[in-house]
Design an enzyme around this catalytic site. Structure first.
Site, PDB file in Angstrom:
ATOM      1  N   LYS A  18       0.811  -1.223   0.000  1.00 26.19           N
ATOM      2  CA  LYS A  18       0.000   0.000   0.000  1.00 26.19           C
ATOM      3  C   LYS A  18       0.839   1.265   0.000  1.00 26.19           C
ATOM      4  O   LYS A  18       0.528   2.226  -0.710  1.00 26.19           O
ATOM      5  CB  LYS A  18      -0.916   0.044   1.227  1.00 26.19           C
ATOM      6  CG  LYS A  18      -2.062  -0.907   1.237  1.00 26.19           C
ATOM      7  CD  LYS A  18      -3.057  -0.595   2.351  1.00 26.19           C
ATOM      8  CE  LYS A  18      -2.416  -0.429   3.708  1.00 26.19           C
ATOM      9  NZ  LYS A  18      -1.708  -1.638   4.183  1.00 26.19           N
ATOM     10  N   LYS A  62      -1.643   9.570   6.332  1.00 28.02           N
ATOM     11  CA  LYS A  62      -1.761   8.227   6.908  1.00 28.02           C
ATOM     12  C   LYS A  62      -2.782   8.278   8.025  1.00 28.02           C
ATOM     13  O   LYS A  62      -2.630   9.038   8.989  1.00 28.02           O
ATOM     14  CB  LYS A  62      -0.398   7.775   7.443  1.00 28.02           C
ATOM     15  CG  LYS A  62      -0.411   6.397   8.085  1.00 28.02           C
ATOM     16  CD  LYS A  62      -0.508   5.287   7.050  1.00 28.02           C
ATOM     17  CE  LYS A  62      -0.376   3.916   7.723  1.00 28.02           C
ATOM     18  NZ  LYS A  62      -0.385   2.823   6.758  1.00 28.02           N
ATOM     19  N   GLU A 117      -4.095   6.854   3.254  1.00 33.56           N
ATOM     20  CA  GLU A 117      -3.684   5.455   3.326  1.00 33.56           C
ATOM     21  C   GLU A 117      -4.149   4.833   4.646  1.00 33.56           C
ATOM     22  O   GLU A 117      -3.891   5.367   5.718  1.00 33.56           O
ATOM     23  CB  GLU A 117      -2.166   5.312   3.207  1.00 33.56           C
ATOM     24  CG  GLU A 117      -1.729   3.843   3.209  1.00 33.56           C
ATOM     25  CD  GLU A 117      -0.224   3.645   3.267  1.00 33.56           C
ATOM     26  OE1 GLU A 117       0.195   2.494   3.457  1.00 33.56           O
ATOM     27  OE2 GLU A 117       0.529   4.638   3.145  1.00 33.56           O
TER      28      GLU A 117
END
Length: 203
Positions: free
Chosen positions: A14, A31, A93
């Site tokens: 990822k 993130k 993410e």
């Protein structure tokens, strides 16, 4: 546009794919939850230094599942209330797979369900990989989360691609392994072209 990068499993690539998309499409990076060091943001910074990186939504020092890290570090948070940066071109993410814990009550998929952001699924081929990918696609569709497409990272396999495309009716792009900055950038540009040709994602 804001897009969510989810994984079919842990360690499917990822962060490398996120770096490639940030580089290729000039996206900002966020993130959702970081557990342990070195951080994924540090990897993004190394691979694509010009990318704007926002501080992680939650940062845990312990490299374990977030629900365990919270207990070890004696902190409390509601994962569904993690605010997203105000960016018009943001890549978010996730951590782990769709059912990796978000906090002590919810999973990553619950954040995605609540936000209803379009999702790009990242998968990889290994024993059980097709099962993980198809389960993830099925879950996203059951939750009515828009899936832009699937990116297979690392080793490629046309036979596996063919089965997934036929069974799940999903568009597949590829991000090959890289060995240095030059091959990372080259593969990122190839990924961009694939995604534009397949109409998976374009700005």
């Amino acid at each position: 546009m804001q897009i969510f990068i989810a994984g079919s499993h842990t360690d499917v690539g990822k962060t490398s794919v996120s770096a490639a998309l940030c580089y290729a499409f000039n996206l900002d990076y966020f993130k959702l939850i970081q557990a342990g060091v070195p951080t994924d943001s540090q990897k993004i910074q190394t691979l694509t230094p010009k990318t704007k990186i926002y501080p992680s939504g939650i940062t845990l020092q312990t490299p374990v599942s977030p629900h365990i890290g919270m207990q070890v570090e004696k902190i409390s948070y509601n994962g569904l209330e993690i605010p997203l940066p105000k960016s018009d071109n943001l890549l978010i993410e996730s951590a782990g797979g769709l059912f990796t814990p978000l906090d002590t009550q919810k999973c990553m998929i619950d954040f995605l369900s609540a936000s209803q952001l379009p999702c790009i699924l990242v998968g990889a081929y290994y024993l059980g990989g097709i099962n993980h990918i198809l389960l993830s696609i099925e879950t996203l569709r059951m939750r009515k989360i828009p899936i832009l497409g699937l990116i297979i990272s690392k080793e490629q396999n046309k036979s596996m691609d063919s089965f997934i495309e036929s069974y799940a009716k999903i568009k597949i792009a590829h991000f090959a392994e890289y060995h240095n900055q030059a091959t990372f950038q080259e593969n990122a540009e190839k990924l961009k072209l694939q995604m534009q040709n397949l109409k998976i994602f374009e700005i």
